[in-house]
Design an enzyme around this catalytic site. Structure first.
Site, PDB file in Angstrom:
ATOM      1  N   ILE A  15     -31.532  25.256 -67.559  1.00  0.00           N
ATOM      2  CA  ILE A  15     -32.395  25.124 -68.742  1.00  0.00           C
ATOM      3  C   ILE A  15     -32.923  23.715 -68.950  1.00  0.00           C
ATOM      4  CG2 ILE A  15     -31.680  27.116 -70.123  1.00  0.00           C
ATOM      5  CD1 ILE A  15     -29.623  25.421 -71.497  1.00  0.00           C
ATOM      6  N   GLY A  16     -32.503  22.782 -68.146  1.00  0.00           N
ATOM      7  CA  GLY A  16     -33.055  21.438 -68.312  1.00  0.00           C
ATOM      8  C   GLY A  16     -32.501  20.469 -67.288  1.00  0.00           C
ATOM      9  N   GLY A  49     -32.017  16.185 -66.576  1.00  0.00           N
ATOM     10  CA  GLY A  49     -32.118  14.837 -67.130  1.00  0.00           C
ATOM     11  C   GLY A  49     -31.791  13.828 -66.061  1.00  0.00           C
ATOM     12  N   GLY A  50     -31.592  12.598 -66.472  1.00  0.00           N
ATOM     13  CA  GLY A  50     -31.327  11.526 -65.525  1.00  0.00           C
ATOM     14  C   GLY A  50     -29.946  11.621 -64.891  1.00  0.00           C
ATOM     15  N   MET A  51     -29.028  12.295 -65.531  1.00  0.00           N
ATOM     16  CA  MET A  51     -27.650  12.280 -65.050  1.00  0.00           C
ATOM     17  C   MET A  51     -27.182  13.594 -64.464  1.00  0.00           C
ATOM     18  SD  MET A  51     -26.134  10.286 -68.306  1.00  0.00           S
ATOM     19  CE  MET A  51     -24.477  10.002 -67.768  1.00  0.00           C
ATOM     20  N   VAL A  53     -28.618  20.835 -66.929  1.00  0.00           N
ATOM     21  CA  VAL A  53     -28.019  21.672 -67.970  1.00  0.00           C
ATOM     22  C   VAL A  53     -28.305  23.129 -67.621  1.00  0.00           C
ATOM     23  CG1 VAL A  53     -27.970  22.188 -70.434  1.00  0.00           C
ATOM     24  CG2 VAL A  53     -28.340  19.836 -69.679  1.00  0.00           C
ATOM     25  N   LYS A  94     -23.376  21.119 -69.006  1.00  0.00           N
ATOM     26  CA  LYS A  94     -24.082  20.005 -68.366  1.00  0.00           C
ATOM     27  C   LYS A  94     -23.257  19.571 -67.173  1.00  0.00           C
ATOM     28  CE  LYS A  94     -26.272  15.653 -69.477  1.00  0.00           C
ATOM     29  NZ  LYS A  94     -26.901  14.948 -70.599  1.00  0.00           N
ATOM     30  N   ASP A 116     -28.426   6.563 -76.459  1.00  0.00           N
ATOM     31  CA  ASP A 116     -29.613   7.092 -75.769  1.00  0.00           C
ATOM     32  C   ASP A 116     -30.369   8.031 -76.698  1.00  0.00           C
ATOM     33  OD1 ASP A 116     -31.465   7.415 -73.743  1.00  0.00           O
ATOM     34  OD2 ASP A 116     -30.277   8.879 -72.634  1.00  0.00           O
TER      35      ASP A 116
HETATM   36  N1  LIG Z   1     -26.565  22.263 -75.642  1.00  0.00           N
HETATM   37  C1  LIG Z   1     -27.800  22.542 -75.194  1.00  0.00           C
HETATM   38  N2  LIG Z   1     -28.388  23.723 -75.502  1.00  0.00           N
HETATM   39  C2  LIG Z   1     -29.630  24.005 -75.068  1.00  0.00           C
HETATM   40  N3  LIG Z   1     -30.390  23.177 -74.320  1.00  0.00           N
HETATM   41  C3  LIG Z   1     -29.863  21.989 -73.975  1.00  0.00           C
HETATM   42  C4  LIG Z   1     -28.552  21.601 -74.398  1.00  0.00           C
HETATM   43  N4  LIG Z   1     -28.307  20.353 -73.918  1.00  0.00           N
HETATM   44  C5  LIG Z   1     -29.405  19.991 -73.242  1.00  0.00           C
HETATM   45  N5  LIG Z   1     -30.353  20.963 -73.261  1.00  0.00           N
HETATM   46  C6  LIG Z   1     -31.686  20.939 -72.625  1.00  0.00           C
HETATM   47  O1  LIG Z   1     -31.599  20.322 -71.366  1.00  0.00           O
HETATM   48  C7  LIG Z   1     -32.505  19.231 -71.268  1.00  0.00           C
HETATM   49  C8  LIG Z   1     -31.929  18.181 -70.356  1.00  0.00           C
HETATM   50  O2  LIG Z   1     -30.818  17.594 -70.943  1.00  0.00           O
HETATM   51  P1  LIG Z   1     -30.217  16.235 -70.415  1.00  0.00           P
HETATM   52  O3  LIG Z   1     -29.630  16.460 -69.067  1.00  0.00           O
HETATM   53  O4  LIG Z   1     -29.342  15.676 -71.463  1.00  0.00           O
HETATM   54  O5  LIG Z   1     -31.449  15.306 -70.169  1.00  0.00           O
HETATM   55  P2  LIG Z   1     -32.306  14.390 -71.131  1.00  0.00           P
HETATM   56  O6  LIG Z   1     -31.499  14.168 -72.367  1.00  0.00           O
HETATM   57  O7  LIG Z   1     -32.484  13.131 -70.321  1.00  0.00           O
HETATM   58  O8  LIG Z   1     -33.586  15.120 -71.388  1.00  0.00           O
HETATM   59  C9  LIG Z   1     -32.693  18.766 -72.721  1.00  0.00           C
HETATM   60  O9  LIG Z   1     -33.882  18.069 -72.931  1.00  0.00           O
HETATM   61  C10 LIG Z   1     -32.668  20.104 -73.441  1.00  0.00           C
HETATM   62  O10 LIG Z   1     -33.942  20.704 -73.424  1.00  0.00           O
HETATM   63 MG   LIG Z   2     -29.909  14.749 -73.094  1.00  0.00          MG
END
Ligand SMILES: Nc1ncnc2c1ncn2[C@@H]1O[C@H](COP(=O)(O)OP(=O)(O)O)[C@@H](O)[C@H]1O
Ligand SMILES: [Mg+2]
Length: 306
Positions: free
Chosen positions: A32-33, A35-37, A40, A55, A148
């Site tokens: 679903i997403g 990020g830099g690390m 998710v 995550k 952050d």
């Molecule tokens: N608990 C969660 N429930 C639903 N979506 C989430 C959750 N945590 C993160 N996400 C989704 O995943 C994406 C990527 O998260 P993340 O890895 O923290 O990267 P970043 O914060 O750099 O965008 C977020 O922008 C969000 O859309």
């Molecule tokens: Mg994030």
């Protein structure tokens, strides 16, 4: 210097084979997403079938012993932070080469995504400012810094007629490789667009750096553009240090004077000249909006990005 440059989407290598895996009782579903690390995923608990978000950090992080220890320590701390506007952390751990953290699944987009299609007025921005400042103030009371804060870490879940706002990634943003950046001895953590000047300079930063980042978010909500954008991540970060804060009324002539003053104080280069606590910050925003007449507070003041 290089660490900042490599930040950003698209360099994720957590492999797709994770989908369908059973990680300590959580079955991994769709991504679903990113990020830099890490990535998710939606997942469900094998026993109860409950949906969660998991995550999963990039494998290289688990190999960094310093990061590993810090991740486990901070995940422990996060799992004790319980606030209505902080995404609850259920559990965390290590599975083969991966560090993971299991959270409540927020059923809604990030503020970053919402900003692509929706503008905010001073009044509607309050619906974000209030819960995010509440959540920050709560963490700060426990000496937990977010580090952050940005629109990507604010998640919005539609609930009935309204929305519920969640802050995520509390304290989780320290990354290996980001530890020496713009200054030789410095420690720079965060996302360049939202980084307080003292963070960019690697000075000792405190909760007021989080409040600076929140001010960047509000600037973005109200004006539709970031206060500082450079040609590359380093230039963006340095702009917080050596470029004057843009005056909102120079960008939009009808922008309310009181809110311009609020933004200039909240984005001051010197932490001592800013609002000193999340409560003070929130109250100042509330008062500035309350002082406006109804039309003024309901208008949008977006400007085209340059
Ligand atoms: N608990 C969660 N429930 C639903 N979506 C989430 C959750 N945590 C993160 N996400 C989704 O995943 C994406 C990527 O998260 P993340 O890895 O923290 O990267 P970043 O914060 O750099 O965008 C977020 O922008 C969000 O859309
Ligand atoms: Mg994030």
């Amino acid at each position: 210097m290089n660490a900042l440059a490599t930040r950003g989407k698209g360099r994720i290598t957590v492999d797709e084979q994770l989908i369908g895996q059973d990680i300590d009782g959580y079955i991994i579903g769709s991504n679903i997403g990113c990020g830099g690390m890490g990535r998710v995923y939606q997942a469900y608990e094998a026993n109860t079938q409950a949906s969660v978000a998991i995550k999963i950090m990039l494998p290289e992080y688990a190999q960094d012993e310093h990061f590993r220890m810090r991740f486990l320590r901070e995940a422990e701390l996060m799992s004790t932070l319980q606030h209505p506007n902080v995404v609850p952390v259920y559990t965390y751990g290590e599975w083969h080469n991966y560090l993971y953290i299991v959270m409540q699944l927020v059923r809604g987009p990030s503020l970053e995504r919402i900003l692509r299609r929706r503008q905010f007025s001073p009044l509607t921005a309050w619906q974000i400012v209030r819960p995010v400042a509440d959540a920050l103030g709560f963490g700060h009371a426990y000496q937990v810094l977010h580090r952050d804060l940005k629109t990507g870490n604010i998640l919005i879940e539609p609930r009935g007629k309204g929305n519920h706002v969640y802050l995520t990634d509390f304290g989780l943003s320290k990354r290996p490789g980001l530890d020496t950046t713009l200054t030789e001895a410095g420690v720079s953590v965060g996302t360049p667009e939202y980084m307080a000047p003292e963070v960019v300079m690697g000075k000792q930063a405190d909760h007021r750096a989080d409040l600076y980042s929140l001010a960047v978010v509000i600037f973005e909500l109200l004006l539709g553009r970031l206060p500082f954008e450079g040609k590359n991540p380093q230039m963006t970060a340095l702009a917080h240090v050596d470029q004057p804060t843009p005056r909102a009324r120079m960008l939009h002539p009808h922008f309310p004077r009181r809110l311009e003053a609020f933004l200039l104080q909240a984005l001051n280069k010197h932490p001592d000249a800013r609002f000193q606590s999340a409560e003070e910050f929130q109250l100042a925003y509330y008062k500035a909006v309350k002082a406006l007449d109804d039309d003024t507070r309901r208008r949008c003041y977006w400007v085209a990005a340059n």
